[in-house]
Write a protein that holds these residues in place. Structure first.
Motif, PDB file in Angstrom:
ATOM      1  N   GLY A  95      16.799  -4.617   9.679  1.00 13.57           N
ATOM      2  CA  GLY A  95      17.037  -4.802  11.102  1.00 13.57           C
ATOM      3  C   GLY A  95      16.211  -3.850  11.939  1.00 13.57           C
ATOM      4  N   ASP A  96      16.501  -3.875  13.209  1.00 11.99           N
ATOM      5  CA  ASP A  96      15.763  -3.097  14.202  1.00 11.99           C
ATOM      6  C   ASP A  96      16.506  -1.783  14.463  1.00 11.99           C
ATOM      7  OD1 ASP A  96      14.408  -2.141  16.404  1.00 11.99           O
ATOM      8  OD2 ASP A  96      14.975  -3.800  17.730  1.00 11.99           O
ATOM      9  N   ALA A  97      15.820  -0.677  14.295  1.00  8.23           N
ATOM     10  CA  ALA A  97      16.451   0.638  14.502  1.00  8.23           C
ATOM     11  C   ALA A  97      16.825   0.869  15.965  1.00  8.23           C
ATOM     12  CB  ALA A  97      15.516   1.739  14.019  1.00  8.23           C
ATOM     13  N   VAL A 104      17.851   1.901   7.616  1.00 13.17           N
ATOM     14  CA  VAL A 104      17.558   0.702   8.407  1.00 13.17           C
ATOM     15  C   VAL A 104      16.055   0.524   8.455  1.00 13.17           C
ATOM     16  CG1 VAL A 104      17.818  -0.419  10.644  1.00 13.17           C
ATOM     17  CG2 VAL A 104      19.543   1.209   9.864  1.00 13.17           C
ATOM     18  N   ASP A 105      15.587  -0.674   8.194  1.00 17.98           N
ATOM     19  CA  ASP A 105      14.150  -0.924   8.328  1.00 17.98           C
ATOM     20  C   ASP A 105      13.905  -2.377   8.731  1.00 17.98           C
ATOM     21  OD1 ASP A 105      11.550   0.870   7.354  1.00 17.98           O
ATOM     22  OD2 ASP A 105      11.151  -1.288   7.503  1.00 17.98           O
ATOM     23  N   ALA A 106      12.848  -2.566   9.521  1.00 18.38           N
ATOM     24  CA  ALA A 106      12.506  -3.905  10.009  1.00 18.38           C
ATOM     25  C   ALA A 106      11.764  -4.728   8.971  1.00 18.38           C
ATOM     26  CB  ALA A 106      11.658  -3.772  11.275  1.00 18.38           C
ATOM     27  N   ILE A 162       8.104   6.835  15.610  1.00 18.09           N
ATOM     28  CA  ILE A 162       6.794   6.469  16.160  1.00 18.09           C
ATOM     29  C   ILE A 162       6.670   4.969  16.429  1.00 18.09           C
ATOM     30  CG2 ILE A 162       5.670   8.434  15.065  1.00 18.09           C
ATOM     31  CD1 ILE A 162       4.264   6.380  13.184  1.00 18.09           C
ATOM     32  N   TRP A 163       7.457   4.132  15.738  1.00 20.52           N
ATOM     33  CA  TRP A 163       7.272   2.674  15.834  1.00 20.52           C
ATOM     34  C   TRP A 163       8.216   2.019  16.824  1.00 20.52           C
ATOM     35  CZ3 TRP A 163       2.967   1.052  13.677  1.00 20.52           C
ATOM     36  CH2 TRP A 163       2.436   1.766  12.606  1.00 20.52           C
ATOM     37  N   CYS A 164       9.162   2.785  17.336  1.00 17.06           N
ATOM     38  CA  CYS A 164      10.144   2.211  18.262  1.00 17.06           C
ATOM     39  C   CYS A 164       9.980   2.817  19.648  1.00 17.06           C
ATOM     40  CB  CYS A 164      11.562   2.463  17.759  1.00 17.06           C
ATOM     41  SG  CYS A 164      11.974   1.505  16.289  1.00 17.06           S
ATOM     42  N   ASP A 165      10.448   2.060  20.622  1.00 18.99           N
ATOM     43  CA  ASP A 165      10.383   2.509  22.008  1.00 18.99           C
ATOM     44  C   ASP A 165      11.394   3.643  22.191  1.00 18.99           C
ATOM     45  OD1 ASP A 165      10.741   2.826  24.744  1.00 18.99           O
ATOM     46  OD2 ASP A 165      10.438   0.705  25.173  1.00 18.99           O
ATOM     47  N   GLU A 223       0.818  -1.218   0.000  1.00 15.78           N
ATOM     48  CA  GLU A 223       0.000   0.000   0.000  1.00 15.78           C
ATOM     49  C   GLU A 223       0.854   1.271   0.000  1.00 15.78           C
ATOM     50  OE1 GLU A 223      -2.712  -0.091   3.273  1.00 15.78           O
ATOM     51  OE2 GLU A 223      -3.548  -2.029   2.673  1.00 15.78           O
ATOM     52  N   TRP A 224       2.158   1.103   0.180  1.00 18.21           N
ATOM     53  CA  TRP A 224       3.051   2.264   0.305  1.00 18.21           C
ATOM     54  C   TRP A 224       3.958   2.436  -0.905  1.00 18.21           C
ATOM     55  CZ3 TRP A 224       2.511   5.492   4.474  1.00 18.21           C
ATOM     56  CH2 TRP A 224       1.579   5.042   5.420  1.00 18.21           C
ATOM     57  N   VAL A 225       3.787   1.565  -1.878  1.00 17.19           N
ATOM     58  CA  VAL A 225       4.657   1.625  -3.054  1.00 17.19           C
ATOM     59  C   VAL A 225       4.410   2.922  -3.834  1.00 17.19           C
ATOM     60  CG1 VAL A 225       5.213   0.524  -5.244  1.00 17.19           C
ATOM     61  CG2 VAL A 225       4.835  -0.884  -3.194  1.00 17.19           C
ATOM     62  N   ILE A 238      22.223   8.369   8.404  1.00 16.56           N
ATOM     63  CA  ILE A 238      21.421   7.159   8.592  1.00 16.56           C
ATOM     64  C   ILE A 238      19.955   7.558   8.712  1.00 16.56           C
ATOM     65  CG2 ILE A 238      21.560   7.115  11.132  1.00 16.56           C
ATOM     66  CD1 ILE A 238      21.987   4.027  10.847  1.00 16.56           C
ATOM     67  N   GLU A 239      19.080   6.713   8.179  1.00 16.90           N
ATOM     68  CA  GLU A 239      17.644   6.902   8.384  1.00 16.90           C
ATOM     69  C   GLU A 239      17.123   5.708   9.185  1.00 16.90           C
ATOM     70  OE1 GLU A 239      15.181   7.362   4.898  1.00 16.90           O
ATOM     71  OE2 GLU A 239      13.464   8.003   6.108  1.00 16.90           O
ATOM     72  N   LEU A 240      16.488   6.007  10.307  1.00 13.92           N
ATOM     73  CA  LEU A 240      16.048   4.965  11.233  1.00 13.92           C
ATOM     74  C   LEU A 240      14.573   4.655  10.988  1.00 13.92           C
ATOM     75  CD1 LEU A 240      17.942   6.442  14.296  1.00 13.92           C
ATOM     76  CD2 LEU A 240      18.581   4.405  12.981  1.00 13.92           C
ATOM     77  N   GLY A 241      14.321   3.502  10.387  1.00 13.89           N
ATOM     78  CA  GLY A 241      12.974   3.172   9.926  1.00 13.89           C
ATOM     79  C   GLY A 241      12.735   3.867   8.604  1.00 13.89           C
ATOM     80  N   CYS A 242      13.515   3.470   7.608  1.00 13.37           N
ATOM     81  CA  CYS A 242      13.569   4.241   6.345  1.00 13.37           C
ATOM     82  C   CYS A 242      12.391   3.957   5.427  1.00 13.37           C
ATOM     83  CB  CYS A 242      14.881   3.966   5.615  1.00 13.37           C
ATOM     84  SG  CYS A 242      15.072   2.250   5.059  1.00 13.37           S
ATOM     85  N   GLY A 243      11.685   2.843   5.608  1.00 15.04           N
ATOM     86  CA  GLY A 243      10.571   2.526   4.725  1.00 15.04           C
ATOM     87  C   GLY A 243      11.012   2.480   3.275  1.00 15.04           C
TER      88      GLY A 243
HETATM   89  C1  LIG Z   1       5.719   5.185   7.561  1.00 12.46           C
HETATM   90  S1  LIG Z   1       7.213   4.272   7.272  1.00 12.46           S
HETATM   91  C2  LIG Z   1       8.315   5.628   7.484  1.00 12.46           C
HETATM   92  C3  LIG Z   1       9.448   5.615   6.526  1.00 12.46           C
HETATM   93  C4  LIG Z   1       9.399   6.589   5.375  1.00 12.46           C
HETATM   94  N1  LIG Z   1       9.387   7.948   5.835  1.00 12.46           N
HETATM   95  C5  LIG Z   1       8.245   6.259   4.474  1.00 12.46           C
HETATM   96  O1  LIG Z   1       7.179   6.885   4.633  1.00 12.46           O
HETATM   97  O2  LIG Z   1       8.392   5.389   3.619  1.00 12.46           O
HETATM   98  C6  LIG Z   1       7.498   3.382   8.786  1.00 12.46           C
HETATM   99  C7  LIG Z   1       8.618   2.368   8.670  1.00 12.46           C
HETATM  100  O3  LIG Z   1       9.120   2.075   9.960  1.00 12.46           O
HETATM  101  C8  LIG Z   1       9.565   0.742   9.910  1.00 12.46           C
HETATM  102  N2  LIG Z   1       9.794   0.205  11.249  1.00 12.46           N
HETATM  103  C9  LIG Z   1       8.886  -0.121  12.200  1.00 12.46           C
HETATM  104  N3  LIG Z   1       9.507  -0.601  13.295  1.00 12.46           N
HETATM  105  C10 LIG Z   1      10.831  -0.598  13.030  1.00 12.46           C
HETATM  106  C11 LIG Z   1      11.992  -0.979  13.761  1.00 12.46           C
HETATM  107  N4  LIG Z   1      11.924  -1.458  15.015  1.00 12.46           N
HETATM  108  N5  LIG Z   1      13.193  -0.832  13.170  1.00 12.46           N
HETATM  109  C12 LIG Z   1      13.307  -0.352  11.913  1.00 12.46           C
HETATM  110  N6  LIG Z   1      12.240   0.014  11.163  1.00 12.46           N
HETATM  111  C13 LIG Z   1      11.021  -0.096  11.718  1.00 12.46           C
HETATM  112  C14 LIG Z   1       8.470   0.033   9.150  1.00 12.46           C
HETATM  113  O4  LIG Z   1       8.886  -1.225   8.676  1.00 12.46           O
HETATM  114  C15 LIG Z   1       8.150   1.044   8.078  1.00 12.46           C
HETATM  115  O5  LIG Z   1       8.839   0.781   6.892  1.00 12.46           O
END
Ligand SMILES: C[S@@+](CC[C@H](N)C(=O)[O-])C[C@H]1O[C@@H](n2cnc3c(N)ncnc32)[C@H](O)[C@@H]1O
Length: 260
Positions: free
Chosen positions: A111-113, A85-87, A134-137, A22-24, A61-66
């Motif tokens: 991996g895990d950010a 980095v993305d999970a 928003i997705w990490c502690d 849905e994000w492509v 670095i981008e943490l949770g890069c999507g």
């Molecule tokens: C809304 S996207 C944000 C990235 C980018 N700005 C985008 O919109 O494509 C949220 C991303 O955070 C990632 N994510 C969630 N938990 C994560 C974690 N623990 N470590 C790394 N990435 C994580 C998800 O897999 C997802 O790709």
């Protein structure tokens, strides 16, 4: 990535793997822009400068890069090395394809950010736009960002404003409204897996004073803090918020931090 991770990482990874398709389109759109736009309301970098004009010679670095358009913009602004980095392996598949298509050189880590397999002091600049932010502690990912940064390095992130979480109905119905549904000081972990509308993953947010205390404890200096405002009104719900709501109250928060 194994399942030897905190439960929210596994839940969120599975959520994003399932929903990556849905994000492509939005990822492709953001990669193809002339200048970066950020967040729910597509605010341009001139108004919401998550990225400096120049990153030449810096490691980023981008943490949770999507889909990694944030990483792409860091590379386009001259960063020497850009790691995303993305999970979610599925999100990284999209990111890899778009990076190839646009001829941008990125190093993508599955991996895990909150526990990035890079040495201390590896980067000068760290970004998160609705990723780790928003997705990490926060008690895990903010210290991890600090560890990854060199002294003087910066962490910039954008995510959901705590007020938007407090005014979210507890059952996950959308849109958010004008009632205080949960305690401000209780904000921490928000589990949307059973939400009645659009079930999601597990998010995190702190009250503003909680973020400030965490930054202070970890060793970050706050350089700027903003509450981006939606410039239009309307009732079309985007990520649980309407423009009319976000024109009156802050739906997003952005922080600019420096490692002391
Ligand atoms: C809304 S996207 C944000 C990235 C980018 N700005 C985008 O919109 O494509 C949220 C991303 O955070 C990632 N994510 C969630 N938990 C994560 C974690 N623990 N470590 C790394 N990435 C994580 C998800 O897999 C997802 O790709």
């Amino acid at each position: 990535m194994s399942d030897a991770h905190p439960d929210h990482v596994v839940v969120n990874r599975d959520h994003w793997d399932t929903n990556a398709h849905e994000w492509v389109a939005s990822g492709a759109h953001n990669w193809a822009l002339d200048t970066p736009e950020w967040g729910i309301w597509g605010i341009g970098n001139a108004e919401l400068p998550l990225l400096p004009e120049e990153l030449s010679g810096l490691d980023a670095i981008e943490l949770g890069c999507g889909t990694a358009y944030g990483s792409a913009w860091m590379a386009r602004r001259g960063a020497r090395r850009v790691v995303g980095v993305d999970a979610s392996a599925e999100q990284l598949t999209t990111a890899t394809r778009l990076a190839d298509q646009h001829g941008v050189d990125l190093e993508l880590i599955h991996g895990d950010a909150q526990a990035v397999p890079l040495p201390d002091g590896s980067v000068d600049f760290a970004l998160s736009e609705y990723g780790a932010s928003i997705w990490c502690d926060p008690y895990r990912w903010v210290p991890e960002a600090w560890r990854l940064l060199r002294p003087g390095g910066r962490l910039v992130f954008l995510g959901t404003h705590p007020l938007a979480h407090v005014t979210a109905p507890l059952d996950g119905a959308v849109p958010i409204d004008t009632t205080l549904h949960r305690g401000w000081f209780d904000l921490y972990r928000l589990d949307w897996t059973d939400a009645v509308d659009d079930p999601g993953g597990i998010e995190f947010c702190l009250p503003t004073s909680g973020w400030m205390a965490l930054f202070h404890e970890v060793g970050f200096v706050v350089e700027d803090y903003r509450e981006p405002r939606c410039s239009v009104t309307g009732e079309e719900v985007r990520f649980a918020v309407t423009p009319t709501w976000a024109n009156r109250w802050p739906s997003e928060q952005a922080w600019w931090l420096r490692k002391a």
